[in-house]
Design a protein around this motif. Structure first.
Motif, PDB file in Angstrom:
ATOM      1  N   PHE A  26      35.673  47.093  41.651  1.00  0.00           N
ATOM      2  CA  PHE A  26      34.888  48.284  41.336  1.00  0.00           C
ATOM      3  C   PHE A  26      34.168  48.136  39.996  1.00  0.00           C
ATOM      4  O   PHE A  26      32.989  48.472  39.860  1.00  0.00           O
ATOM      5  CB  PHE A  26      35.811  49.508  41.307  1.00  0.00           C
ATOM      6  N   LEU A  27      34.863  47.594  38.994  1.00  0.00           N
ATOM      7  CA  LEU A  27      34.307  47.527  37.647  1.00  0.00           C
ATOM      8  C   LEU A  27      33.443  46.301  37.402  1.00  0.00           C
ATOM      9  O   LEU A  27      32.479  46.354  36.633  1.00  0.00           O
ATOM     10  CB  LEU A  27      35.437  47.554  36.610  1.00  0.00           C
ATOM     11  N   ARG A 101      40.076  48.020  31.609  1.00  0.00           N
ATOM     12  CA  ARG A 101      38.865  47.232  31.766  1.00  0.00           C
ATOM     13  C   ARG A 101      38.801  46.149  30.712  1.00  0.00           C
ATOM     14  O   ARG A 101      38.948  46.420  29.519  1.00  0.00           O
ATOM     15  CB  ARG A 101      37.634  48.132  31.671  1.00  0.00           C
ATOM     16  N   ASP A 102      38.586  44.893  31.162  1.00  0.00           N
ATOM     17  CA  ASP A 102      38.499  43.766  30.245  1.00  0.00           C
ATOM     18  C   ASP A 102      37.680  42.683  30.927  1.00  0.00           C
ATOM     19  O   ASP A 102      37.843  42.446  32.129  1.00  0.00           O
ATOM     20  CB  ASP A 102      39.902  43.251  29.913  1.00  0.00           C
ATOM     21  N   PHE A 103      36.798  42.015  30.193  1.00  0.00           N
ATOM     22  CA  PHE A 103      36.006  40.938  30.802  1.00  0.00           C
ATOM     23  C   PHE A 103      36.888  39.763  31.211  1.00  0.00           C
ATOM     24  O   PHE A 103      36.648  39.117  32.234  1.00  0.00           O
ATOM     25  CB  PHE A 103      34.904  40.471  29.834  1.00  0.00           C
TER      26      PHE A 103
END
Length: 287
Positions: A26-27, A101-103
């Motif tokens: 999703f992100l 959230r984290d790359f």
């Protein structure tokens, strides 16, 4: 009556199906997918789709949440529960929910992949009238990322291409890079000239189509000449015939590109015959 879908080990009603807002699919569009067609209640080319799925997962260092045997069982169960005769099973695997959230992606040993499947019923999908009339396409610039051989859920530009085609009053778009056609928005592209079937060779710039592989194998078995090389839009316009292949369209004739009629402007002999052969052989081998 709502569909039954599969989410992370459970069969649930579609209105009750949920994944986390922190899921990386999703992100980050950090996921891969496959679509397997169903004809007569049986799965078409399942082994090929499973093999490509495994390759996509490996290329992205993503963990497979279930085995191929378990995946087949889930497909069959969904087809049965939803009474699908003709249609499709959509499968998506993402890198899961790391909790924020984290790359940087999480350790797959600590964060399980997310697995979702659902069905779409398409009665008579093998007998679509378009197979007898052909489809029309436009050409657009191919500005996608460089790893198109991985079947990811990054489908924004293909969706934009579909909408460009719709705005132009046609059926689809062929993507063009450095003057040469790569593929369609959701299919592989072919032309026929002088009896030769011409399609772009495999590489990182196109999807390694499961239907493509089967159709080219059947073409060679039928003593048709296959040439795997790039072709330009101008060459396509001057072709005798053209067509696309995909899991849901099978073999679909193309009769116009950018307003230019291809050949006689109707489905050609080779595309028509390949569609017949593919559907016959695919049904025989269906599971």
């Amino acid at each position: 009556m709502s569909r039954t879908v599969y989410v992370n080990g459970a069969y649930v009603a579609e209105e009750d199906a949920m994944v986390s807002v922190f899921d990386r699919g999703f992100l980050m569009a950090d996921g891969v997918y496959e679509v397997t067609s169903v004809l007569g209640g049986k799965l078409i080319d399942f082994a090929g789709h499973a093999a490509r799925l495994e390759r996509s997962l490996q290329e992205l260092e993503m963990a497979a949440p279930v085995s191929d045997a378990e995946l087949l069982a889930i497909h069959r169960e969904l087809v049965a529960r939803n009474a699908v005769v003709d249609g499709m099973v959509y499968l998506q695997i993402t890198r899961g929910n790391p909790g924020d959230r984290d790359f940087a992606w999480p350790d797959p040993a600590l964060v399980p992949s997310t697995l979702v499947l659902f069905t779409q019923s398409k009665p008579g999908m093998a007998d679509t009238p378009q197979a007898k009339t052909g489809i029309r396409v436009i050409s657009i610039d191919d500005i996608r990322w460089g790893r198109r051989d991985i079947k990811t859920v990054q489908l924004l530009y293909p969706s934009m291409g579909k909408m460009m085609a719709k705005a132009a009053g046609v059926d689809d778009a062929w993507l063009v890079e450095d003057g040469f056609v790569t593929e369609g928005t959701s299919n592989n592209a072919y032309i026929v000239k002088g009896g030769q079937i011409i399609t772009r060779q495999l590489g990182t710039d196109i999807l390694h189509g499961i239907t493509r592989a089967a159709v080219l194998r059947f073409a060679r078995e039928a003593q048709m000449e296959v040439v795997e090389r790039p072709f330009a839009v101008a060459e396509a316009k001057a072709a005798d015939e053209a067509f696309i292949t995909s899991a849901s369209a099978f073999v679909m004739p193309v009769v116009e590109i950018d307003g230019t009629q291809i050949g006689p402007g109707k489905p050609g002999r080779i595309a028509t015959r390949l569609r017949e052969i593919y559907l016959e052989e695919a049904r025989k081998a269906a599971v």
